[in-house]
Design a protein around this motif. Structure first.
Motif, mmCIF file in Angstrom:
data_model
loop_
_atom_site.group_PDB
_atom_site.id
_atom_site.type_symbol
_atom_site.label_atom_id
_atom_site.label_comp_id
_atom_site.label_asym_id
_atom_site.label_seq_id
_atom_site.Cartn_x
_atom_site.Cartn_y
_atom_site.Cartn_z
ATOM 1 N N ASN A 189 25.686 50.630 22.741
ATOM 2 C CA ASN A 189 26.530 51.821 22.852
ATOM 3 C C ASN A 189 25.702 53.081 22.944
ATOM 4 O O ASN A 189 25.972 53.964 23.753
ATOM 5 C CB ASN A 189 27.478 51.905 21.652
ATOM 6 N N ALA A 236 29.095 57.419 35.494
ATOM 7 C CA ALA A 236 28.707 56.012 35.626
ATOM 8 C C ALA A 236 27.671 55.789 36.720
ATOM 9 O O ALA A 236 27.077 54.707 36.792
ATOM 10 C CB ALA A 236 29.939 55.153 35.909
ATOM 11 N N GLN A 261 27.144 51.994 36.196
ATOM 12 C CA GLN A 261 27.355 51.473 34.849
ATOM 13 C C GLN A 261 28.868 51.378 34.646
ATOM 14 O O GLN A 261 29.538 52.333 34.258
ATOM 15 C CB GLN A 261 26.701 52.385 33.824
ATOM 16 N N ASN A 304 30.713 49.793 32.525
ATOM 17 C CA ASN A 304 31.095 50.080 31.152
ATOM 18 C C ASN A 304 29.836 49.976 30.308
ATOM 19 O O ASN A 304 28.735 49.784 30.841
ATOM 20 C CB ASN A 304 32.218 49.165 30.652
ATOM 21 N N GLU A 305 29.974 50.072 28.989
ATOM 22 C CA GLU A 305 28.806 50.111 28.126
ATOM 23 C C GLU A 305 28.022 48.808 28.116
ATOM 24 O O GLU A 305 26.897 48.772 27.618
ATOM 25 C CB GLU A 305 29.220 50.472 26.706
ATOM 26 N N GLU A 321 26.262 46.697 34.096
ATOM 27 C CA GLU A 321 25.657 47.600 35.079
ATOM 28 C C GLU A 321 25.171 46.799 36.271
ATOM 29 O O GLU A 321 24.622 45.696 36.119
ATOM 30 C CB GLU A 321 24.479 48.356 34.460
#
Length: 689
Positions: A36, A204, A237, A239-240, A243
């Motif tokens: 995160n 992102a 990216q 989401n966390e 990627e």
């Protein structure tokens, strides 16, 4: 379940990195953020920071190094020698243009052209040719933020299986690059370079684009070259924990080849080119485009998976004894799983993966008339397919001691289809290559390690090709068993990295150069039993401080040394007995004494020393000559704003032999020697916004 920070550290790596030992990572000042934190702070999941790579490489059970771009950014770096010259165990010598003769632990020590025995990667994506060969002309030092060197079997976590190991070139991304950077370099022998790059991130998305243009007349006759290279990567990216990144590389190289000369000419008239090279206008001209994708997904607190694809199209126009017009089209895919969890109360880290590559070479050769293609002399289609399955496991008996077990299975098929004046044929190879080892942190910041491993290399198409005979060669794969022990560590005022190894090599592939006026390339043979053993020792120490600026931030003088001892010889060979293997010096030393001021100013001398001559033939009848080079550099770089440098090399203008070709039994005037460059001075400036 392991701590999320440990999984996050591995998620930052372009390939599965070894689990960082907490004490060592903390001693190195490395932060191990959670996924995160990494995502929200603007970092990339597919490309690690240099500090994360350094923390991870410390768990390799053998010799391995991370070299940051500060080692070459403020230099006229054009070759891998400039990038890796202070890595013990790496022997890299310039030839012409960007071409370099590279060997690690005697890998490909006989190769006078192209690369063998070391597998190249870019951001963990296979970069070498599918048949195992490689070249350096497409590698632009200005495009990379650091390089990872895994010597010997320590490249197993890449699926690398060659005697010399693996080299991974890691690019900048839009998340760690400057919005704009440019440079200008001007130096001796008509050397000019311009380079510019830009990078940035928005939410992102991130992107990085760089391009360079370089031209040089060269020290030797018939060694002028010009190249234009560009690369880019764009990341999303999603989401966390997910990627994907797309890569583009494009290269246009035009380079003359001066060729090898006799020892007498090399030491007395080093600027001279081989007359045959001039008459036939030897060149190596390359146009290439490479596309790739890599995706990293964090599946859970304990599991990461990454994978991707790559495609390369390369045209080679290569006037030598004939004009070679080759088109290479290659593509492949890779996948890699990392699983870190507790098993029965013990931490465990498992890495497993597959590398697959296939490609076709449209190989056409023409009669050479002063570098111009004449009548068709040869035509074939060469198809290569290689698949590597690999697994490596770290089982922690204690938080400071890990046992390592690994294996690879290499399957390779090389087939030739004759079209004109060629003979169809092919060879298939299958190699099982196990490994066992350990890593032990004996104290914070200090480790010992060791391993026993098998390596294997199949012949490349260029090695299976005897240019006098159209039949594809029937060469066996080269294999080796290696034992290695060593230690490494780091403290605020000193560091060290020492490895001792011995390899029992069977069917070593040797490229025997005729070195005659016909201009023919070498013929590759399998040797019998040979021994490669040696010592790789590097250290850095702060020898002085508080010279002119005492205080919490002080000036200092550092001594950096990289020493390589290579003891390679035939093992009771029926023809050559216990003669020394030709092509590499037994002792190679690089040392630098560098003054550093907290303002960013630095200056100091450095030396390159080969104190003992080495042979160029199996019969041990002809050798090189010892040499010592004195160099000096100074500059200013405070990490922001403009910087400048001055780099002076071979200040005493020594005539010396930098690189050689090898053969079975040499004659006194055989053309096997490549002279090194004379005295040169280069200045440059870099500016960042």
């Amino acid at each position: 379940m392991l701590r999320p920070a440990l999984l996050a550290a591995s998620a930052l790596l372009p390939v599965p990195a070894l689990l960082p030992l907490p004490a060592l990572a903390q001693d190195a000042g490395v932060e191990l953020p959670t996924v995160n934190v990494q995502a929200t702070s603007g970092g990339s999941l597919t490309v690690p920071s240099e500090s994360a790579a350094r923390a991870a490489i410390n768990l390799t059970p053998g010799g391995a190094e991370v070299v940051g771009d500060t080692a070459w950014a403020n230099t006229p770096a054009t070759t891998v020698k400039d990038m890796l010259d202070f890595v013990p165990g790496v022997f890299a010598q310039p030839k012409w243009g960007e071409d370099t003769r590279l060997s690690i632990r005697g890998s490909g020590v006989s190769r006078s052209s192209h690369l063998r025995g070391i597998q190249l990667f870019q951001d963990g994506i296979p970069l070498s040719s599918v048949d195992g060969g490689g070249d350096f002309q497409e590698i632009d030092p200005t495009a990379f933020q650091y390089v990872e060197v895994f010597k010997g079997a320590n490249g197993y976590q890449f699926g690398a299986n060659a005697l010399g190991g693996a080299i991974n070139f890691v690019t900048f991304t839009g998340r760690d690059a400057s919005p704009f950077e440019g440079r200008v370099d001007v130096g001796s022998f008509g050397f000019y370079r311009l380079q510019a790059s830009t990078g940035g991130a928005q939410g992102a998305f991130d992107g990085f684009v760089t391009g360079s243009w370089l031209t040089q007349d060269g020290f030797r006759d018939h060694s002028a070259g010009e190249n234009t290279r560009g690369s880019a990567n764009f990341g999303i990216q999603l989401n966390e924990s997910l990627e994907t990144r797309f890569y583009l590389n494009a290269t246009n190289v035009n380079q003359q080849i001066p060729g090898s000369v006799s020892k007498t000419v090399a030491l007395n008239s080093p600027q001279s080119a081989n007359p045959t090279n001039v008459l036939l206008n030897y060149q190596r001209n390359i146009e290439s485009v490479r596309l790739a994708n890599k995706t990293t997904a964090i599946l859970s607190d304990t599991t990461k998976i990454e994978g991707g694809v790559f495609y390369t199209n390369k045209d080679l126009n290569h006037p030598i004894f004939q004009v070679l017009n080759y088109n290479y089209e290659e593509y492949g895919a890779f996948t890699r799983l990392v699983d870190e969890r507790s098993i029965g109360g013990f931490n465990n880290r498992l890495v497993a993966g597959i590398n697959y590559g296939t490609g076709t070479t449209d190989a056409q050769r023409y009669v050479n008339t002063a570098g111009i293609a004449g009548k068709l002399a040869y035509w074939s289609n060469d198809d290569a397919t290689t698949t590597t399955y690999y697994m490596e496991d770290h089982f922690y008996l204690t938080p400071a001691f890990a046992l390592v077990g690994a294996f690879q299975y290499l399957s390779a098929s090389l087939d030739r289809t004759a079209i004109y004046n060629a003979t169809s044929g092919g060879n298939d190879y299958g190699l099982f290559l196990p490994k066992g080892g350990f890593v032990f942190e004996v104290a914070p910041g200090a480790q010992v390690y060791g391993n026993v491993s098998r390596s294997g290399e199949v012949p490349t198409f260029s090695e299976l090709t005897n240019f006098v005979d159209p039949i594809i060669g029937n060469l066996q794969a080269q294999t080796a068993t290696t034992i290695e022990v060593g230690t490494r560590g780091k403290a605020p005022t000193y560091s060290w990295d020492v490895s001792l190894y011995r390899s029992w090599v069977e069917n070593e592939l040797q490229c025997q150069d005729p070195g005659n006026t016909l201009g023919l390339t070498c013929t590759v043979v399998n040797l019998g039993s040979t021994i490669h053993q040696g010592l790789e020792a590097g250290f850095g120490v702060q020898v002085l401080k508080d010279l002119f600026t005492p205080g919490p931030i002080t000036d200092s003088v550092w001594l950096n040394v990289a020493y390589t001892y290579s003891d390679f010889y035939f093992n009771n060979d029926p023809v050559w007995g216990n003669n020394r293997l030709p092509g590499i010096p037994p002792h190679y030393l690089r040392a630098e004494l560098l003054y550093k001021h907290p303002s960013g100013f630095y200056a100091g001398p450095n030396v390159e020393w080969v104190p003992v001559a080495y042979y160029v033939d199996d019969a041990n009848t002809l050798d090189t000559s010892p040499y010592a080079l004195l160099n000096f550099r100074l500059g200013y770089d405070n990490g922001k704003g403009p910087s400048f440098y001055m780099d002076a090399r071979n200040l005493l203008d020594v005539n010396y032999i930098a690189s050689v070709s090898v053969t079975g039994r040499a004659s006194a005037n055989q053309a096997l020697f490549e002279p090194g460059n004379g005295r040169s001075v280069t200045v440059g400036t870099r500016f960042t916004f």
